[in-house]
Design a protein around this motif. Sequence first.
Motif, PDB file in Angstrom:
ATOM      1  N   ARG A  83       0.825  -1.203   0.000  1.00 41.63           N
ATOM      2  CA  ARG A  83       0.000   0.000   0.000  1.00 41.63           C
ATOM      3  C   ARG A  83       0.862   1.257   0.000  1.00 41.63           C
ATOM      4  NH1 ARG A  83      -2.917  -1.252   4.703  1.00 41.63           N
ATOM      5  NH2 ARG A  83      -3.735  -3.266   4.154  1.00 41.63           N
TER       6      ARG A  83
ATOM      7  N   TRP B  78       3.923   1.493  -1.115  1.00 45.87           N
ATOM      8  CA  TRP B  78       4.583   1.572  -2.428  1.00 45.87           C
ATOM      9  C   TRP B  78       3.614   2.107  -3.477  1.00 45.87           C
ATOM     10  CZ3 TRP B  78       3.766  -0.944  -7.125  1.00 45.87           C
ATOM     11  CH2 TRP B  78       4.773  -0.780  -8.068  1.00 45.87           C
ATOM     12  N   LEU B  79       2.355   1.585  -3.459  1.00 44.72           N
ATOM     13  CA  LEU B  79       1.360   2.059  -4.421  1.00 44.72           C
ATOM     14  C   LEU B  79       1.046   3.531  -4.190  1.00 44.72           C
ATOM     15  CD1 LEU B  79      -1.136  -0.947  -4.559  1.00 44.72           C
ATOM     16  CD2 LEU B  79       0.269  -0.066  -6.431  1.00 44.72           C
ATOM     17  N   ALA B  80       1.001   3.955  -2.948  1.00 50.97           N
ATOM     18  CA  ALA B  80       0.732   5.384  -2.672  1.00 50.97           C
ATOM     19  C   ALA B  80       1.866   6.247  -3.213  1.00 50.97           C
ATOM     20  CB  ALA B  80       0.569   5.594  -1.166  1.00 50.97           C
ATOM     21  N   ARG B  81       3.102   5.779  -3.079  1.00 48.69           N
ATOM     22  CA  ARG B  81       4.240   6.538  -3.620  1.00 48.69           C
ATOM     23  C   ARG B  81       4.177   6.580  -5.148  1.00 48.69           C
ATOM     24  NH1 ARG B  81       7.175   3.536   0.194  1.00 48.69           N
ATOM     25  NH2 ARG B  81       8.067   2.275  -1.490  1.00 48.69           N
ATOM     26  N   GLN B  82       3.794   5.484  -5.771  1.00 49.48           N
ATOM     27  CA  GLN B  82       3.720   5.413  -7.234  1.00 49.48           C
ATOM     28  C   GLN B  82       2.640   6.322  -7.792  1.00 49.48           C
ATOM     29  OE1 GLN B  82       5.938   3.789  -9.211  1.00 49.48           O
ATOM     30  NE2 GLN B  82       6.965   3.389  -7.273  1.00 49.48           N
ATOM     31  N   THR B  83       1.493   6.328  -7.142  1.00 51.76           N
ATOM     32  CA  THR B  83       0.395   7.176  -7.661  1.00 51.76           C
ATOM     33  C   THR B  83       0.643   8.642  -7.342  1.00 51.76           C
ATOM     34  OG1 THR B  83      -0.869   6.749  -5.631  1.00 51.76           O
ATOM     35  CG2 THR B  83      -1.350   5.356  -7.527  1.00 51.76           C
ATOM     36  N   GLY B  84       1.408   8.929  -6.307  1.00 54.78           N
ATOM     37  CA  GLY B  84       1.721  10.298  -5.951  1.00 54.78           C
ATOM     38  C   GLY B  84       2.713  10.922  -6.904  1.00 54.78           C
ATOM     39  N   LYS B  85       3.546  10.114  -7.583  1.00 60.60           N
ATOM     40  CA  LYS B  85       4.548  10.602  -8.503  1.00 60.60           C
ATOM     41  C   LYS B  85       3.934  11.071  -9.816  1.00 60.60           C
ATOM     42  CE  LYS B  85       8.469   7.934  -6.849  1.00 60.60           C
ATOM     43  NZ  LYS B  85       9.445   6.916  -7.181  1.00 60.60           N
ATOM     44  N   ARG B  86       2.814  10.534 -10.205  1.00 59.60           N
ATOM     45  CA  ARG B  86       2.233  10.852 -11.512  1.00 59.60           C
ATOM     46  C   ARG B  86       1.516  12.118 -11.507  1.00 59.60           C
ATOM     47  NH1 ARG B  86       0.043   5.100 -13.718  1.00 59.60           N
ATOM     48  NH2 ARG B  86       1.981   4.065 -13.459  1.00 59.60           N
TER      49      ARG B  86
END
Length: 99
Positions: A89, A91-99
Amino acid sequence: MKPRSSPASVAHSGLCHHWRHHRTHGLGTRGGSLIGLLVEQSGWPWLKAALAVGGGNLLLAFIFLLAMSKRLSSMRWFADTLNEFKKDRAWLARQTGKR
């Protein structure tokens, strides 16, 4: 003329004779069970011995159930899996925050 016995009384008298035969010759076929041992050694009626053994079994089962429920409730189920989900979770939050 001899009175005629009913089949039930003949069967009953045969069972009683069979039981007395085993009783006089050791423990017989019932000697392997706790109920048979209680009946033979203490002279308790069969029903009383069966109820005592059954009650003891229920008491032991209840005690073991309490012990196992206490032990199982203190365990943390799937601790490693839940930790991995938290990491995923994050990691996914970091990934979606980068876009």
